[in-house]
Enzyme design. Structure first.
Site, PDB file in Angstrom:
ATOM      1  N   TYR A  32       4.281  -2.414  -5.634  1.00 64.36           N
ATOM      2  CA  TYR A  32       5.116  -2.127  -4.462  1.00 64.36           C
ATOM      3  C   TYR A  32       4.801  -3.138  -3.357  1.00 64.36           C
ATOM      4  O   TYR A  32       5.675  -3.574  -2.625  1.00 64.36           O
ATOM      5  CB  TYR A  32       4.894  -0.707  -3.926  1.00 64.36           C
ATOM      6  CG  TYR A  32       5.383   0.419  -4.819  1.00 64.36           C
ATOM      7  CD1 TYR A  32       5.611   0.224  -6.173  1.00 64.36           C
ATOM      8  CD2 TYR A  32       5.609   1.694  -4.312  1.00 64.36           C
ATOM      9  CE1 TYR A  32       6.038   1.252  -6.993  1.00 64.36           C
ATOM     10  CE2 TYR A  32       6.046   2.731  -5.120  1.00 64.36           C
ATOM     11  CZ  TYR A  32       6.252   2.508  -6.463  1.00 64.36           C
ATOM     12  OH  TYR A  32       6.677   3.532  -7.272  1.00 64.36           O
ATOM     13  N   HIS A  69      14.406   0.937  -7.553  1.00 62.89           N
ATOM     14  CA  HIS A  69      15.017   1.885  -6.595  1.00 62.89           C
ATOM     15  C   HIS A  69      15.733   1.097  -5.490  1.00 62.89           C
ATOM     16  O   HIS A  69      15.567   1.360  -4.298  1.00 62.89           O
ATOM     17  CB  HIS A  69      13.955   2.830  -6.012  1.00 62.89           C
ATOM     18  CG  HIS A  69      13.316   3.704  -7.048  1.00 62.89           C
ATOM     19  ND1 HIS A  69      13.503   5.066  -7.110  1.00 62.89           N
ATOM     20  CD2 HIS A  69      12.507   3.398  -8.088  1.00 62.89           C
ATOM     21  CE1 HIS A  69      12.824   5.560  -8.130  1.00 62.89           C
ATOM     22  NE2 HIS A  69      12.211   4.568  -8.745  1.00 62.89           N
TER      23      HIS A  69
HETATM   24  C1  HEM Z   1       4.916   8.324 -11.427  1.00 62.20           C
HETATM   25  C2  HEM Z   1       5.546   7.189 -11.533  1.00 62.20           C
HETATM   26  C3  HEM Z   1       6.491   6.616 -10.494  1.00 62.20           C
HETATM   27  C4  HEM Z   1       7.198   7.228  -9.514  1.00 62.20           C
HETATM   28  C5  HEM Z   1       7.219   8.723  -9.174  1.00 62.20           C
HETATM   29  C6  HEM Z   1       7.914   6.199  -8.784  1.00 62.20           C
HETATM   30  C7  HEM Z   1       8.738   6.397  -7.706  1.00 62.20           C
HETATM   31  C8  HEM Z   1       9.301   5.426  -6.930  1.00 62.20           C
HETATM   32  C9  HEM Z   1      10.146   5.658  -5.796  1.00 62.20           C
HETATM   33  C10 HEM Z   1      10.529   7.019  -5.253  1.00 62.20           C
HETATM   34  C11 HEM Z   1      10.494   4.458  -5.292  1.00 62.20           C
HETATM   35  C12 HEM Z   1      11.435   4.220  -4.134  1.00 62.20           C
HETATM   36  C13 HEM Z   1      10.694   4.144  -2.858  1.00 62.20           C
HETATM   37  C14 HEM Z   1      11.682   3.820  -1.788  1.00 62.20           C
HETATM   38  O1  HEM Z   1      12.717   4.504  -1.662  1.00 62.20           O
HETATM   39  O2  HEM Z   1      11.399   2.874  -1.056  1.00 62.20           O
HETATM   40  C15 HEM Z   1       9.886   3.453  -6.100  1.00 62.20           C
HETATM   41  C16 HEM Z   1       9.996   2.107  -5.871  1.00 62.20           C
HETATM   42  C17 HEM Z   1       9.456   1.169  -6.679  1.00 62.20           C
HETATM   43  N1  HEM Z   1       8.829   1.402  -7.891  1.00 62.20           N
HETATM   44 FE1  HEM Z   1       8.202   3.185  -8.593  1.00 62.20          FE
HETATM   45  N2  HEM Z   1       7.627   4.982  -9.325  1.00 62.20           N
HETATM   46  C18 HEM Z   1       6.768   5.203 -10.376  1.00 62.20           C
HETATM   47  C19 HEM Z   1       6.219   4.250 -11.187  1.00 62.20           C
HETATM   48  C20 HEM Z   1       6.432   2.931 -11.061  1.00 62.20           C
HETATM   49  C21 HEM Z   1       5.799   1.939 -11.874  1.00 62.20           C
HETATM   50  C22 HEM Z   1       4.814   2.238 -13.012  1.00 62.20           C
HETATM   51  C23 HEM Z   1       6.231   0.734 -11.417  1.00 62.20           C
HETATM   52  C24 HEM Z   1       5.849  -0.623 -11.934  1.00 62.20           C
HETATM   53  C25 HEM Z   1       4.620  -0.899 -12.278  1.00 62.20           C
HETATM   54  C26 HEM Z   1       7.137   0.958 -10.312  1.00 62.20           C
HETATM   55  C27 HEM Z   1       7.756  -0.013  -9.563  1.00 62.20           C
HETATM   56  C28 HEM Z   1       8.441   0.186  -8.388  1.00 62.20           C
HETATM   57  C29 HEM Z   1       8.855  -0.863  -7.446  1.00 62.20           C
HETATM   58  C30 HEM Z   1       8.656  -2.365  -7.613  1.00 62.20           C
HETATM   59  C31 HEM Z   1       9.479  -0.245  -6.361  1.00 62.20           C
HETATM   60  C32 HEM Z   1      10.039  -0.922  -5.089  1.00 62.20           C
HETATM   61  C33 HEM Z   1       8.936  -0.919  -4.010  1.00 62.20           C
HETATM   62  C34 HEM Z   1       9.371  -1.503  -2.645  1.00 62.20           C
HETATM   63  O3  HEM Z   1       9.874  -2.637  -2.582  1.00 62.20           O
HETATM   64  O4  HEM Z   1       9.177  -0.818  -1.607  1.00 62.20           O
HETATM   65  N3  HEM Z   1       7.236   2.309 -10.125  1.00 62.20           N
HETATM   66  N4  HEM Z   1       9.164   4.077  -7.111  1.00 62.20           N
END
Ligand code: HEM
Length: 371
Positions: A341, A71
């Site tokens: 995250y 994202h």
């Molecule tokens: C129900 C499942 C998931 C949803 C609803 C979701 C949703 C999101 C959202 C909305 C963001 C953006 C947050 C922002 O704007 O700062 C985000 C960031 C991210 N997501 Fe997910 N995600 C999901 C699953 C996963 C999974 C399984 C992984 C990896 C294991 C992942 C890895 C990441 C990473 C690395 C970020 C960046 C975090 C940061 O630097 O703040 N996501 N996700």
């Protein structure tokens, strides 16, 4: 009677005893080092770690210092949440009591490419941080898809590898994704549901879903499984691929900002209550459509600013930052998300000095007039 420490009393005495004790201390230290090594994944190459997940994001998207690993393209927003009071019977969380709480949010596109051009089908996200007085804050990240493609961190990792560019061609190898889907029928079913979703014209009229299940706990201690969504008050119109086709790279973000400049945008926070047998540990599975829903209140967004000076940049939208009254479910994605995250946050915070400006470089925009 001589007093000896209890660990000494039962042990051997004399030089031999000292050696045995030193040996025992060494063994404890080796054990501790081994435990650290195990936790770090060094002794178990097959074990999935935060570093491996970060490496997979790098392989899939390249290196983009200072940006979120997923994202990555986004914009900061602020506003408030006004509770309807209707969720207070289900959860004792302060945000559901009467009144307003400030909100710091972020709209983004899924994927680790911070300069990817906006396209209708790319997954859109809304992340919110609710800040009630007293510090019991609530953070949530939601996507505009009905289910998540995978139900475990391992499958997320394998899917990321399967979709990464092949170093020989620079493009993903379709055979790898085919093989992943052949061995993950739940992912194939979830992707079919995701493809069928209605894609709207922009962020402002998208519905965003928690996908993961959580639990609401009320003042009497009663706990129910829930999923939540933000449902737009703005009229829903179908997407148009024209701006993307015309090469307007930021059209989704530009539209969002232009709309906020005109008037605040609103979403209803709808809580869906699960019943016995509804899956709480598998985000690939939808719940039946007839489940009871409660309208918990309205999220209003009235301000946008670039991530480069916005209030969302230093926020990690960790899904496990929950107030008392909202608890994690048994969904294994939650703890994986929390761990990954955190690592993404640590990396991007350490690279802040190398970060180029974000793709969306809006100055402060306030509904009804620039501030
Ligand atoms: C129900 C499942 C998931 C949803 C609803 C979701 C949703 C999101 C959202 C909305 C963001 C953006 C947050 C922002 O704007 O700062 C985000 C960031 C991210 N997501 Fe997910 N995600 C999901 C699953 C996963 C999974 C399984 C992984 C990896 C294991 C992942 C890895 C990441 C990473 C690395 C970020 C960046 C975090 C940061 O630097 O703040 N996501 N996700």
């Amino acid at each position: 009677m001589s007093m000896k420490p209890f660990w000494f009393a039962a042990g051997p005495t004399g030089n031999a005893g000292v050696l045995v004790r030193l040996g025992a201390i060494g063994a404890v230290m080796l054990g501790a080092a081994g435990a650290f090594a195990y936790a770090g994944g060094w002794l178990s190459p097959a074990r999935l770690t935060q570093d491996k997940m970060m490496a997979a994001f790098k392989d899939a998207n390249g290196v983009h210092a200072g940006f979120r690993r997923n994202h990555a393209k986004g914009v900061c927003v602020t506003g408030w949440f006004e509770s309807s009071g209707q969720a207070a019977a289900l959860s004792k969380a302060q945000v559901f009591g009467p009144g307003r709480v400030p909100v710091v949010g972020r709209f983004a596109l899924a994927g680790g490419m911070p300069f990817q051009p906006d396209k209708p089908a790319t997954v859109r996200s809304m992340a919110l941080r609710f800040l009630p007085p007293g510090g019991e804050e609530w953070r949530t990240g939601m996507n505009n898809i009905p289910v998540f493609p995978v139900n475990s961190a391992r499958d997320f990792y394998d899917q990321l590898l399967a979709s990464s560019p092949d170093p020989r061609t620079g493009k993903p190898d379709p055979a790898k994704m085919k093989a992943f889907l052949a061995t993950h029928p739940e992912a194939a079913r979830a992707l079919a549901l995701i493809k069928q979703r209605q894609v709207t014209s922009g962020f402002a009229n998208s519905t965003f879903n928690s996908l993961d299940a959580f639990r609401f706990v009320n003042a009497a201690g009663a706990s129910v499984p829930v999923r939540w969504s933000t449902v737009p008050v703005q009229a829903v119109t179908a997407d148009s691929a024209e701006p993307a086709a015309a090469g307007d790279k930021n059209y989704l973000f530009d539209d969002l900002i232009a709309q906020i400049a005109q008037h605040p945008l609103q979403w209803r926070l709808i809580v869906t209550i699960g019943e016995a047998g509804d899956p709480t540990n598998d985000a690939t599975l939808p719940w039946p459509a007839d489940r009871r829903q409660v309208d918990a209140g309205t999220v209003t967004i009235d301000h946008a600013s670039s991530e480069d000076n916005g209030r969302c940049t230093d926020v990690n939208y960790d899904p496990l930052v929950l107030p008392s009254g909202i608890e994690p479910s048994d969904d294994p994605l939650l703890s994986a998300r929390s761990a990954v995250y955190a690592r993404s946050f640590t990396l991007r915070a350490g690279e802040a000095h190398e970060k180029p400006p974000s793709a969306v470089t809006v100055k402060d925009v306030q509904a009804g007039g620039n501030s």
